[in-house]
Design a protein around this motif. Structure first.
Motif, PDB file in Angstrom:
ATOM      1  N   ARG A   1      31.893  44.782  38.580  1.00  0.00           N
ATOM      2  CA  ARG A   1      32.183  44.647  40.009  1.00  0.00           C
ATOM      3  C   ARG A   1      33.474  43.855  40.221  1.00  0.00           C
ATOM      4  O   ARG A   1      34.293  44.191  41.072  1.00  0.00           O
ATOM      5  N   ALA A   2      33.642  42.781  39.443  1.00  0.00           N
ATOM      6  CA  ALA A   2      34.852  41.962  39.582  1.00  0.00           C
ATOM      7  C   ALA A   2      36.097  42.774  39.226  1.00  0.00           C
ATOM      8  O   ALA A   2      37.120  42.693  39.919  1.00  0.00           O
ATOM      9  N   LYS A   3      36.030  43.563  38.166  1.00  0.00           N
ATOM     10  CA  LYS A   3      37.184  44.371  37.771  1.00  0.00           C
ATOM     11  C   LYS A   3      37.532  45.405  38.829  1.00  0.00           C
ATOM     12  O   LYS A   3      38.716  45.661  39.102  1.00  0.00           O
ATOM     13  N   VAL A   4      36.508  46.003  39.421  1.00  0.00           N
ATOM     14  CA  VAL A   4      36.762  46.971  40.492  1.00  0.00           C
ATOM     15  C   VAL A   4      37.496  46.304  41.646  1.00  0.00           C
ATOM     16  O   VAL A   4      38.490  46.829  42.171  1.00  0.00           O
TER      17      VAL A   4
ATOM     18  N   ASN B   1      36.586  31.984  37.809  1.00  0.00           N
ATOM     19  CA  ASN B   1      37.625  32.097  36.790  1.00  0.00           C
ATOM     20  C   ASN B   1      37.058  31.849  35.400  1.00  0.00           C
ATOM     21  O   ASN B   1      37.366  32.580  34.441  1.00  0.00           O
ATOM     22  N   ASN B   2      36.242  30.818  35.271  1.00  0.00           N
ATOM     23  CA  ASN B   2      35.659  30.484  33.963  1.00  0.00           C
ATOM     24  C   ASN B   2      34.733  31.592  33.473  1.00  0.00           C
ATOM     25  O   ASN B   2      34.736  31.946  32.285  1.00  0.00           O
ATOM     26  N   PHE B   3      33.925  32.136  34.389  1.00  0.00           N
ATOM     27  CA  PHE B   3      33.032  33.235  34.027  1.00  0.00           C
ATOM     28  C   PHE B   3      33.819  34.451  33.548  1.00  0.00           C
ATOM     29  O   PHE B   3      33.525  35.028  32.497  1.00  0.00           O
ATOM     30  N   PHE B   4      34.825  34.845  34.315  1.00  0.00           N
ATOM     31  CA  PHE B   4      35.599  36.036  33.981  1.00  0.00           C
ATOM     32  C   PHE B   4      36.336  35.853  32.654  1.00  0.00           C
ATOM     33  O   PHE B   4      36.378  36.771  31.828  1.00  0.00           O
ATOM     34  N   LYS B   5      36.916  34.666  32.439  1.00  0.00           N
ATOM     35  CA  LYS B   5      37.637  34.394  31.189  1.00  0.00           C
ATOM     36  C   LYS B   5      36.674  34.436  29.998  1.00  0.00           C
ATOM     37  O   LYS B   5      37.001  34.983  28.925  1.00  0.00           O
ATOM     38  N   ARG B   6      35.495  33.876  30.179  1.00  0.00           N
ATOM     39  CA  ARG B   6      34.511  33.875  29.094  1.00  0.00           C
ATOM     40  C   ARG B   6      34.082  35.294  28.721  1.00  0.00           C
ATOM     41  O   ARG B   6      33.915  35.622  27.537  1.00  0.00           O
TER      42      ARG B   6
END
Length: 289
Positions: free
Chosen positions: A240-243, A268-273
């Protein structure tokens, strides 16, 4: 830095259908419905293995030839002749493999036809042939001048209803002993995750929906899939975030709010992880593609 995947917003209104489906295909397209006969999407490089697509319109596809392996949201499917695919709006599609000889008949619907559920099923031969005849009849009616709008829309709705019937009949006749309780719960869990992941990311929430304990849910998902329950939740949130990063002009903090993170740093931390990139790095890489 990462093997994060590109996401393409694939609206029927944003592509050249003749180029997409191949020069030998037959195309009908207006504001209510798009119909493709004998489409050969593998003739083009538009569909690429490993790429992720968001499909905004409901679609009905009949596999005429060839084979492909795909994910729709969190579900994995093998497609071959006789496979019928019905997608609800905004489904996320990922190709693992698409054969060079794939051929499809397809219908893309606008808001005039509502599709509430995703269906992928291997139709019995007689049901598949009936659906094909309905597609060809739809084509003949759609091509009449003036355009017979209500007749066309009613025919499309009838096809959607028939696909739903075929799926229900196939499920009833399947050998129920071949589907374990664990696999059934796993499928139900993934359906719930696809529906609620933007707001709900706790295992207790999904366990409550399934009327089991969080411990039992975690054990079942691990046994059925070889992955943790949180893996599937996080995977859905990342998609969902990438979309949103790929297809919208929302700022990072707005996406964090949309996905109900406590604050932008948490997002940000979640996406980077999960991806190896920050949201801004991912978006910058997409823009430069």
């Amino acid at each position: 830095m990462s093997n994060s995947k590109s996401i393409t917003y694939f609206s029927i209104d944003s592509v050249d259908l003749q180029q997409l489906a191949g020069v030998k295909s037959h195309i009908f397209n207006n504001d209510d419905v798009s119909i493709i006969l004998n489409g050969r999407p593998s003739d083009r490089t538009f569909f690429r293995e490993g790429e992720v697509y968001q499909l905004p319109e409901p679609r009905l596809l009949l596999m005429m030839a060839g084979e492909a392996d795909i994910h729709l949201d969190l579900e994995q499917y093998h497609l071959e002749r006789g496979t019928v695919i019905l997608t609800s709006p905004d489904v996320i599609l990922e190709f693992e493999h698409i054969g060079k000889d794939v051929e499809v008949c397809g219908i893309a619907m606008r808001e005039s036809v509502q599709v509430a559920e995703r269906i992928v099923t291997q139709a019995p031969a007689k049901d598949f042939e009936l659906l094909l005849r309905m597609v060809y009849l739809l084509w003949d009616v759609a091509c009449q001048t003036p355009f017979r709008r209500e007749a066309v829309l009613q025919m499309v709705r009838a096809m959607v209803a028939d696909v739903q019937y075929v799926k229900q009949a196939t499920d009833r006749s399947a050998d129920k002993t071949a589907v374990t309780r664990h696999q059934t719960l796993f499928q139900q869990f993934k359906t719930l995750v696809s529906r609620h992941c933007e707001r709900e990311r706790s295992i207790p929430f999904y366990a409550e929906q399934l009327h089991i304990t969080p411990h039992h849910l975690s054990a079942v998902i691990s046994r059925a899939s070889g992955r943790s329950a949180m893996y599937w939740v996080n995977r859905a949130v990342v998609l969902r975030a990438k979309v949103l990063l790929r297809t919208s002009s929302l700022l990072t903090y707005e996406i964090a709010e949309r996905l109900h993170f406590a604050n932008p740093p948490a997002f940000n931390n979640f996406f980077k992880r999960e991806t190896g990139l920050t949201p801004n790095e991912y978006r910058k890489g997409e823009i430069q593609r």
